[in-house]
Scaffold this active site. Structure first.
Site, PDB file in Angstrom:
ATOM      1  N   HIS A  63      -0.920   3.409  -4.089  1.00  0.00           N
ATOM      2  CA  HIS A  63      -1.412   2.066  -3.751  1.00  0.00           C
ATOM      3  C   HIS A  63      -1.428   1.135  -4.958  1.00  0.00           C
ATOM      4  CE1 HIS A  63      -2.796  -0.704  -0.939  1.00  0.00           C
ATOM      5  NE2 HIS A  63      -3.881  -0.115  -0.464  1.00  0.00           N
ATOM      6  N   ARG A  64      -1.254   1.657  -6.172  1.00  0.00           N
ATOM      7  CA  ARG A  64      -1.116   0.775  -7.335  1.00  0.00           C
ATOM      8  C   ARG A  64       0.211   0.026  -7.282  1.00  0.00           C
ATOM      9  NH1 ARG A  64      -1.719   5.108 -12.050  1.00  0.00           N
ATOM     10  NH2 ARG A  64      -0.122   6.009 -10.683  1.00  0.00           N
TER      11      ARG A  64
END
Length: 489
Positions: free
Chosen positions: A460-461
């Site tokens: 999700h980064r």
């Protein structure tokens, strides 16, 4: 003491190499040769297992195996000598190579070369005779020493109750030169690995009768000495006296008797470390989608009859991989990596597609290099070779490095789907579930259709929910209507 050039050239030592990726150790799985066997340059002599794969090591010398320094099942650091080869066996018998000779051999030789007037001490070899000649002093009469009183005084001094006593200087008596054997009598010969083994087992080398050449104590000698010592070892002071266990109650079973402990090493150890690092470093998000893959399954059967795919393995995984590659081409931002050290996102213009493979040694993830640029027949050939090599345990470390995204086919185990963990350094992993015949609304009617569930985990980064959802939806769209392989590809 150093070996002569001829001796050094005769005995060649082969060290545990770094087989790739900066690995620091490897376990010796199997020796293919034994001392006395003839070997040739390039011949495989052993198989080792690194943290990533099993690798066969060829010897770079011609000759006869002189010694194997480690047995099977031993983990050895990179750069450690594991085998020595006699490259000139016709020259006659000779001792072991100087580099692998016992460390005590050099001091013993130095003692032999020292003048006889130099006496051995606990540390070093005493003071060397001075080259400056001095006039000898006249001997002075000495008071006869009292052996018992001197012994008592020494004991009192050791106990901290020494009393001043007059110094007694004995008349120097020339000592007869001691033979060299006496100087080395207390120095048993053993190689460093054998000496360490004896230390670990608490065995005094001086109590072992050597059976090796030139009086060298071998590893077998140490084990033989350790067996009776372990049986006869008394309980340490203060240790609790063993008490017979009370009879177990009827119906109870000792759990320890039904448990096994296996050391964590090799591929299993590397996998565990990688999964823990990934799970607690990259914030995972997993999304799911269920899709009708009836048309894809029909295409698989058609491709098996296609002459262009003759001799190649065609299965649903092949088309899932192609669909994933097409979706990645439509969303190239997914194919990236997070560089924590430089606080940068590295976007990659190539796709190295990893395929999770279960092997007898554990889970490995080799990858197909530049998979996005390959045709379907090329992808099928590479996929078949990758899986076959992995099952044989012959995957190289290079084949498992540099992956960008991965597919895990959990459907082969009858599992619908899962929440896969990212391979470290990668941005996404797609789980392909089992294909099952299920009721499905098709063209307004409920029909039996072949259905599967896909799961996509992503970092999700790097990937927002919208981007991850679009990627997964596109993979499903291609599998639902495989003609999109042409229109989107």
């Amino acid at each position: 003491m150093t070996a002569s050039p001829a001796r050094a050239q005769r005995f060649r030592e082969f060290k545990m190499p770094d087989v790739g990726e900066g690995l620091t150790e490897a376990e010796i799985l199997k020796w293919y040769v034994q001392p006395g066997d003839t070997v040739t340059d390039g011949q495989v002599v052993c198989e080792v297992e690194t943290a990533k794969a099993a690798v066969e090591l060829p010897i770079p010398y011609d000759g006869v195996v002189h010694e194997l320094n480690f047995g099977e099942g031993v983990t050895v650091d990179v750069g450690t000598v594991i085998i020595s080869v006699d490259t000139d066996p016709g020259a006659g018998p000779a001792a072991a190579p100087a580099a692998s000779a016992p460390q005590e051999a050099a001091p013993a030789a130095e003692e032999e070369a020292e003048p006889q007037g130099r006496q051995a001490v606990l540390v070093g070899y005493g003071a060397a005779p001075s080259s400056t000649k001095r006039r000898a002093r006249k001997p002075q009469p000495a008071v006869p020493a009292q052996p018992e009183s001197a012994s008592a005084a020494l004991q009192a001094e050791l106990n901290g109750r020494a009393t001043p006593t007059p110094m007694i200087t004995p008349v120097p008596v020339p000592a007869a030169p001691a033979p060299v054997a006496a100087a080395t009598a207390g120095r048993p010969l053993a190689k460093p690995p054998v000496r360490k083994l004896a230390k670990d087992l608490g065995i005094d080398l001086a109590t072992i009768a050597p059976t090796g050449p030139d009086g060298i104590i071998t590893r077998e000698d140490v084990h033989a000495a350790a067996a009776p010592a372990a049986a006869a070892a008394p309980a340490p002071a203060g240790a609790p006296v063993p008490v017979a266990a009370a009879p177990a109650e009827p119906g109870t079973v000792d759990a320890a008797a039904r448990e096994r402990r296996v050391p964590v090493k090799g591929v299993r150890k590397a996998t565990a470390q990688a999964m823990v690092a990934s799970a607690f470093t990259a914030p995972h998000v997993t999304e799911f989608i269920t899709v009708d893959v009836t048309r894809t399954m029909k295409l698989v059967q058609e491709l098996k009859q296609d002459p262009d795919m003759a001799g190649l393995r065609v299965n649903p995984l092949l088309l899932v991989a192609k669909a994933f590659l097409v979706a990645l081409r439509r969303h190239p931002e997914v194919n990236a990596a997070w560089d924590e050290a430089h606080q940068e996102i590295v976007y990659k213009d190539y796709v190295n597609l990893g395929i999770a493979a279960a092997t007898p040694r554990g889970l490995i993830v080799p990858n197909i290099k530049d998979a996005g640029s390959k045709t379907l027949p090329q992808l099928a050939a590479d996929l078949g070779e990758l899986i076959a090599t992995a099952r044989e345990g012959k995957t190289s470390p290079a084949a498992m490095s540099g992956g960008t995204v991965t597919i895990t086919n959990v459907g082969v185990f009858g599992v619908d789907t899962g929440t896969p963990i990212l391979n470290p350094g990668e941005s996404a992993i797609l789980a392909f579930g089992a294909v099952k015949l299920q009721p499905w609304v098709h063209k307004g009617k409920v029909k039996a259709r072949q259905v599967t569930t896909l799961a996509l985990s992503f970092d999700h980064r790097l990937i927002d929910g919208e981007l991850g959802s679009k990627l997964l939806a596109d993979v499903a769209a291609v599998l639902e209507r495989p003609k999109r392989l042409i229109t989107w590809g």
